[in-house]
Design a protein around this motif. Structure first.
Motif, PDB file in Angstrom:
ATOM      1  N   ARG A  25     -18.679  20.082  90.679  1.00  0.00           N
ATOM      2  CA  ARG A  25     -19.312  19.695  89.412  1.00  0.00           C
ATOM      3  C   ARG A  25     -18.313  18.971  88.502  1.00  0.00           C
ATOM      4  O   ARG A  25     -18.639  17.968  87.862  1.00  0.00           O
ATOM      5  N   GLU A  59     -27.404  19.449  94.850  1.00  0.00           N
ATOM      6  CA  GLU A  59     -27.088  19.113  93.463  1.00  0.00           C
ATOM      7  C   GLU A  59     -26.250  17.842  93.350  1.00  0.00           C
ATOM      8  O   GLU A  59     -26.355  17.112  92.360  1.00  0.00           O
ATOM      9  N   PHE A  60     -25.428  17.558  94.363  1.00  0.00           N
ATOM     10  CA  PHE A  60     -24.479  16.446  94.275  1.00  0.00           C
ATOM     11  C   PHE A  60     -24.718  15.459  95.410  1.00  0.00           C
ATOM     12  O   PHE A  60     -24.259  15.681  96.545  1.00  0.00           O
TER      13      PHE A  60
END
Length: 243
Positions: A25, A59-60
């Motif tokens: 993140r 998420e990425f």
């Protein structure tokens, strides 16, 4: 995900469950607006590191996850990631999260600046305020002093995992276990130069260190003898010209 990103960030990870998602993140935040990919290399972890990384891919979009079938160490993990990287510029950092990813863009910008020397192939982090025990810092200073005296690598901080470098230059270096500890000496052997910039350093989040002070020191002493031999056998052409 861009198929040919400008930057590939390579992170070796072994038993870093609880650290890797947060680190991914932070990398995404630090490189927002740039063309990049991040490659985590799981070195046969025995905890939930690999499962955590695979879950984080949702998420990425820029996240790639590679995993070793056999535990092979940090240097092999870096090599696996850099060989698989698509970017010309490589950022590397440790999987424990002690290297703040927010410092990586400054290293990359220093490496690719228009007035950089042609020989500049790596810009390394120099930990300004190390968040380690006094004993660990003392052992590190001792090891750095011995290494600098024997190898004359002009390296300010070989223990900092945060670096920016050119992929093609790295792939020219001879590979061996613990290679990552001597990257500056090996770059110098090829006629390349390094620069350093102050970066942050913070306490480890989850997990524990993979190295002991004495284990690192004894491994380094034997490796330094090998590097000294490699240096004694080096011959540099100064480059080549096509006619």
């Amino acid at each position: 995900m861009n198929a040919t990103p400008d930057i590939s960030v390579v992170i070796p990870a072994h038993n870093e469950a609880g650290n890797v998602t947060t680190l991914a993140r932070e990398i995404a935040e630090a490189l927002d607006g740039r063309s990049y990919e991040m490659i985590f290399v799981d070195d046969k972890s025995t905890d939930g590191t690999l499962a955590e990384l695979v879950a984080a891919k949702a998420e990425f979009p820029a996240l790639r996850v590679l995993s070793h079938r056999i535990n092979a160490g940090q240097s092999r993990s870096l090599r696996t990631g850099i060989q698989a990287a698509r970017g010309k510029i490589i950022g590397i950092m440790d999987g424990d999260g002690q290297n703040p990813p927010a410092d990586l863009p400054a290293l990359i910008d220093a490496l690719i600046r228009p007035d950089a020397p042609e020989s500049l192939k790596v810009v390394g982090g120099r930990r300004a305020k190390r968040q380690d025990s006094a004993w660990k810092k003392l052992a590190s200073r001792l090891g750095n002093g011995v290494r600098k005296a024997l190898l004359k690598d002009d390296a300010d901080d070989t223990g900092c995992g945060l670096k920016a470098l050119y992929r093609d230059a790295y792939l020219q270096l001879p590979y061996f276990d613990h290679q990552h500890r001597f990257m500056y000496a090996l770059m110098k052997r090829e006629g390349y130069t390094a620069e350093f910039r102050d970066v942050g350093h913070r306490p480890r989040g989850a997990g524990k260190s993979k190295y002991t002070n004495f284990g690192r020191l004894f491994a380094s002493l034997s490796d330094m003898l090998g590097i000294m031999w490699l240096n004694s056998r080096a011959r540099n052409s100064g480059g080549s010209d096509e006619h």
